[in-house]
Write a protein that holds these residues in place. Structure first.
Motif, PDB file in Angstrom:
ATOM      1  N   PRO A 116     -27.348 -11.028  18.581  1.00 19.70           N
ATOM      2  CA  PRO A 116     -28.143 -10.857  17.396  1.00 19.70           C
ATOM      3  C   PRO A 116     -26.694  -9.975  16.752  1.00 19.70           C
ATOM      4  CG  PRO A 116     -27.760  -8.648  19.263  1.00 19.70           C
ATOM      5  CD  PRO A 116     -27.323  -9.802  20.073  1.00 19.70           C
ATOM      6  N   GLY A 117     -27.049  -9.861  15.296  1.00 20.01           N
ATOM      7  CA  GLY A 117     -25.415  -9.522  14.511  1.00 20.01           C
ATOM      8  C   GLY A 117     -25.115  -7.421  15.085  1.00 20.01           C
ATOM      9  N   PHE A 118     -24.126  -6.925  14.187  1.00 19.64           N
ATOM     10  CA  PHE A 118     -24.257  -5.724  14.849  1.00 19.64           C
ATOM     11  C   PHE A 118     -23.949  -4.855  13.365  1.00 19.64           C
ATOM     12  CE2 PHE A 118     -19.967  -8.902  14.066  1.00 19.64           C
ATOM     13  CZ  PHE A 118     -19.934  -7.921  13.062  1.00 19.64           C
ATOM     14  N   TYR A 119     -23.881  -2.851  13.885  1.00 17.16           N
ATOM     15  CA  TYR A 119     -23.632  -2.259  13.174  1.00 17.16           C
ATOM     16  C   TYR A 119     -22.493  -1.582  12.964  1.00 17.16           C
ATOM     17  CZ  TYR A 119     -28.809  -3.519  12.992  1.00 17.16           C
ATOM     18  OH  TYR A 119     -30.202  -4.545  12.651  1.00 17.16           O
ATOM     19  N   ASP A 120     -22.150  -2.507  13.781  1.00 13.87           N
ATOM     20  CA  ASP A 120     -20.583  -0.885  14.391  1.00 13.87           C
ATOM     21  C   ASP A 120     -19.351  -2.016  13.937  1.00 13.87           C
ATOM     22  OD1 ASP A 120     -17.953   0.035  14.802  1.00 13.87           O
ATOM     23  OD2 ASP A 120     -19.543   1.609  16.561  1.00 13.87           O
ATOM     24  N   ILE A 121     -18.145  -1.525  13.265  1.00 11.54           N
ATOM     25  CA  ILE A 121     -17.982  -2.344  12.646  1.00 11.54           C
ATOM     26  C   ILE A 121     -16.564  -3.148  13.695  1.00 11.54           C
ATOM     27  CG2 ILE A 121     -16.193  -0.784  12.042  1.00 11.54           C
ATOM     28  CD1 ILE A 121     -16.061  -4.081  10.290  1.00 11.54           C
ATOM     29  N   MET A 122     -15.977  -2.351  14.543  1.00  8.15           N
ATOM     30  CA  MET A 122     -15.780  -2.382  15.683  1.00  8.15           C
ATOM     31  C   MET A 122     -16.064  -3.788  17.132  1.00  8.15           C
ATOM     32  SD  MET A 122     -13.258   0.041  15.461  1.00  8.15           S
ATOM     33  CE  MET A 122     -11.837  -1.180  16.511  1.00  8.15           C
ATOM     34  N   ASP A 123     -17.295  -4.141  16.623  1.00 10.79           N
ATOM     35  CA  ASP A 123     -17.627  -4.996  17.392  1.00 10.79           C
ATOM     36  C   ASP A 123     -17.663  -5.928  17.070  1.00 10.79           C
ATOM     37  OD1 ASP A 123     -19.929  -3.026  18.847  1.00 10.79           O
ATOM     38  OD2 ASP A 123     -21.471  -3.338  17.695  1.00 10.79           O
ATOM     39  N   ALA A 124     -17.077  -6.555  15.648  1.00 13.88           N
ATOM     40  CA  ALA A 124     -16.380  -7.058  15.351  1.00 13.88           C
ATOM     41  C   ALA A 124     -15.414  -8.037  16.085  1.00 13.88           C
ATOM     42  CB  ALA A 124     -15.875  -7.146  13.958  1.00 13.88           C
ATOM     43  N   VAL A 125     -14.548  -6.830  16.334  1.00 18.97           N
ATOM     44  CA  VAL A 125     -13.641  -7.148  17.189  1.00 18.97           C
ATOM     45  C   VAL A 125     -13.778  -7.122  19.045  1.00 18.97           C
ATOM     46  CG1 VAL A 125     -11.519  -5.865  18.915  1.00 18.97           C
ATOM     47  CG2 VAL A 125     -11.674  -5.278  15.661  1.00 18.97           C
ATOM     48  N   THR A 126     -14.973  -6.819  19.483  1.00 17.22           N
ATOM     49  CA  THR A 126     -15.495  -7.432  20.099  1.00 17.22           C
ATOM     50  C   THR A 126     -15.473  -8.286  20.767  1.00 17.22           C
ATOM     51  OG1 THR A 126     -16.267  -4.479  21.023  1.00 17.22           O
ATOM     52  CG2 THR A 126     -17.218  -6.600  22.351  1.00 17.22           C
ATOM     53  N   VAL A 127     -16.576  -9.632  19.690  1.00 19.10           N
ATOM     54  CA  VAL A 127     -16.722 -10.392  19.482  1.00 19.10           C
ATOM     55  C   VAL A 127     -15.912 -11.388  20.049  1.00 19.10           C
ATOM     56  CG1 VAL A 127     -18.336 -12.061  18.333  1.00 19.10           C
ATOM     57  CG2 VAL A 127     -19.221 -10.312  18.651  1.00 19.10           C
ATOM     58  N   LEU A 128     -14.809 -11.391  18.882  1.00 17.22           N
ATOM     59  CA  LEU A 128     -14.082 -12.308  18.511  1.00 17.22           C
ATOM     60  C   LEU A 128     -12.735 -12.087  20.298  1.00 17.22           C
ATOM     61  CD1 LEU A 128     -12.956 -10.976  15.098  1.00 17.22           C
ATOM     62  CD2 LEU A 128     -13.249 -13.157  15.737  1.00 17.22           C
ATOM     63  N   GLU A 129     -12.733 -10.392  20.801  1.00 16.65           N
ATOM     64  CA  GLU A 129     -11.930 -10.440  22.017  1.00 16.65           C
ATOM     65  C   GLU A 129     -12.575 -11.856  22.937  1.00 16.65           C
ATOM     66  OE1 GLU A 129      -9.277  -6.500  21.388  1.00 16.65           O
ATOM     67  OE2 GLU A 129     -11.623  -6.567  22.472  1.00 16.65           O
ATOM     68  N   SER A 130     -14.564 -11.376  23.390  1.00 19.91           N
ATOM     69  CA  SER A 130     -14.841 -12.204  24.001  1.00 19.91           C
ATOM     70  C   SER A 130     -15.186 -14.108  24.343  1.00 19.91           C
ATOM     71  CB  SER A 130     -16.308 -12.171  23.742  1.00 19.91           C
ATOM     72  OG  SER A 130     -17.071 -12.549  22.957  1.00 19.91           O
ATOM     73  N   ALA A 131     -14.396 -14.498  22.821  1.00 21.18           N
ATOM     74  CA  ALA A 131     -14.040 -15.779  22.273  1.00 21.18           C
ATOM     75  C   ALA A 131     -12.510 -15.644  22.913  1.00 21.18           C
ATOM     76  CB  ALA A 131     -14.557 -16.052  21.277  1.00 21.18           C
ATOM     77  N   VAL A 151     -31.203 -19.212   4.822  1.00 20.46           N
ATOM     78  CA  VAL A 151     -31.821 -18.704   2.961  1.00 20.46           C
ATOM     79  C   VAL A 151     -30.839 -16.991   2.556  1.00 20.46           C
ATOM     80  CG1 VAL A 151     -33.795 -17.949   1.736  1.00 20.46           C
ATOM     81  CG2 VAL A 151     -34.566 -19.860   3.544  1.00 20.46           C
ATOM     82  N   TYR A 152     -30.569 -16.548   3.496  1.00 18.10           N
ATOM     83  CA  TYR A 152     -29.988 -14.987   3.499  1.00 18.10           C
ATOM     84  C   TYR A 152     -28.678 -15.141   4.580  1.00 18.10           C
ATOM     85  CZ  TYR A 152     -34.207 -13.780   1.705  1.00 18.10           C
ATOM     86  OH  TYR A 152     -35.666 -13.555   0.363  1.00 18.10           O
ATOM     87  N   ALA A 153     -27.739 -14.600   4.083  1.00 17.52           N
ATOM     88  CA  ALA A 153     -26.643 -14.686   4.902  1.00 17.52           C
ATOM     89  C   ALA A 153     -26.712 -13.628   6.006  1.00 17.52           C
ATOM     90  CB  ALA A 153     -25.441 -14.134   4.296  1.00 17.52           C
ATOM     91  N   LYS A 154     -26.749 -13.796   7.445  1.00 24.07           N
ATOM     92  CA  LYS A 154     -26.714 -13.507   8.592  1.00 24.07           C
ATOM     93  C   LYS A 154     -26.200 -11.474   8.710  1.00 24.07           C
ATOM     94  CE  LYS A 154     -26.184 -14.429  12.597  1.00 24.07           C
ATOM     95  NZ  LYS A 154     -25.975 -12.947  13.555  1.00 24.07           N
ATOM     96  N   PHE A 155     -27.179 -11.036   8.952  1.00 27.26           N
ATOM     97  CA  PHE A 155     -26.683  -9.615   9.008  1.00 27.26           C
ATOM     98  C   PHE A 155     -26.860  -9.146  10.600  1.00 27.26           C
ATOM     99  CE2 PHE A 155     -26.896  -5.430   9.168  1.00 27.26           C
ATOM    100  CZ  PHE A 155     -25.141  -4.738   8.705  1.00 27.26           C
ATOM    101  N   ALA A 156     -28.439  -8.468  10.589  1.00 27.14           N
ATOM    102  CA  ALA A 156     -28.560  -7.928  11.855  1.00 27.14           C
ATOM    103  C   ALA A 156     -28.942  -9.358  13.093  1.00 27.14           C
ATOM    104  CB  ALA A 156     -29.074  -6.977  11.517  1.00 27.14           C
TER     105      ALA A 156
END
Length: 271
Positions: free
Chosen positions: A220-235, A201-206
């Motif tokens: 969960p989603g993230f509130y810190d932009i550097m966590d985007a890098v962490t998720v991709l690196e963990s993949a 219904v809504y694009a997922k954020f948190a």
């Protein structure tokens, strides 16, 4: 008092500079009383916006850098995937993925243009070999990756909108327009996996990831932009250096030179 209420009061004060200080204080007190009366203080303090930090990690330069680098990765994966998998992808899926490659390339060019001023961290991405091992692996990677991008751009909307300037509102709109396209990419990848594409219904954020069978299911989603890098690196992705999984290095300039152009793609410039 939360960051969000402080920001609200600052805005009230700023927008009423023509009034005497005593009048502005009265407006702020009145707003505080109204919020308390409606029981909204707790809601505001617990909101996603209140959890988005205003520290250096989420400064505009970092958001643009992470976004530009993510678009480098996305251009590579969406271009190379159909090349590697060939006939394993049905015609519709192949066309959708290739069109996504064109769109991610366009996003990168916008973000790094003089008008926006972003700069990627690296143009060399180490992609886990397993990503291109099967149709299912590629599509699940796209679902996870596009959700990371959605989260990052929604965070960008929040940060840019907080600036309270015409430039900030323009960048917030840019981020929202790109996020909308990333949501489409996620939906068509899900549909190609045989799942419901328009599942939200809504694009997922948190919120937590509810799609089953993904590496990020339940996260969960993230509130810190550097966590985007962490998720991709963990993949298993590596940015300018090998990742945590066996992979191959791809250079954006080499790959983007052969990214296909689909005549059906429209709205290729931003207002």
């Amino acid at each position: 008092m939360s960051d969000s209420t402080n920001h609200l009061y600052d805005e009230i004060d700023r927008q009423n500079q023509h009034l005497p200080a005593s009048s502005r204080r009265g407006l702020i007190k009145g707003t505080a009383a109204s919020l308390a009366g409606m029981g909204l203080f707790g809601l505001m303090s617990a909101s996603a916006e209140a959890k988005v930090s205003t520290n250096d990690a989420n400064k505009a330069e970092n958001i643009l850098a992470v976004a530009a680098t993510a678009e480098v990765l996305a251009t590579i994966v969406n271009t190379v995937g159909p090349e590697k998998l060939g006939s394993q992808l049905d015609a519709v899926t192949r066309r959708n993925v290739q069109a996504a490659a064109q769109q991610e390339k366009n996003h990168y060019e916008l973000l790094t243009s003089k008008a926006v001023g972003g700069k990627e961290v690296t143009k060399t991405i180490y992609v886990p070999d397993e990503v291109f091992a099967s149709k299912e692996n590629l599509l699940k990677t796209l679902v996870v990756g596009d959700q990371v991008f959605i989260n990052a751009y929604l965070l960008g909307v929040t940060v840019f909108a907080r600036q309270g300037t015409l430039s900030g509102s323009k960048f917030a709109r840019y981020a929202a327009e790109i996020m909308a396209t990333e949501a489409v990419h996620r939906a068509v990848a899900l549909q190609s996996l045989g799942e419901l594409g328009n599942d939200r219904v809504y694009a997922k954020f948190a919120q937590r990831e509810e799609v089953a069978g993904l590496p990020t299911t339940g996260a969960p989603g993230f509130y810190d932009i550097m966590d985007a890098v962490t998720v991709l690196e963990s993949a298993g992705f590596g940015f300018g250096k090998p990742g945590s999984k066996p992979g191959t290095a791809y250079n954006y300039d080499e790959v983007a030179a052969r990214t296909p152009v689909d005549p059906g793609v429209n709205t290729i410039s931003i207002s």
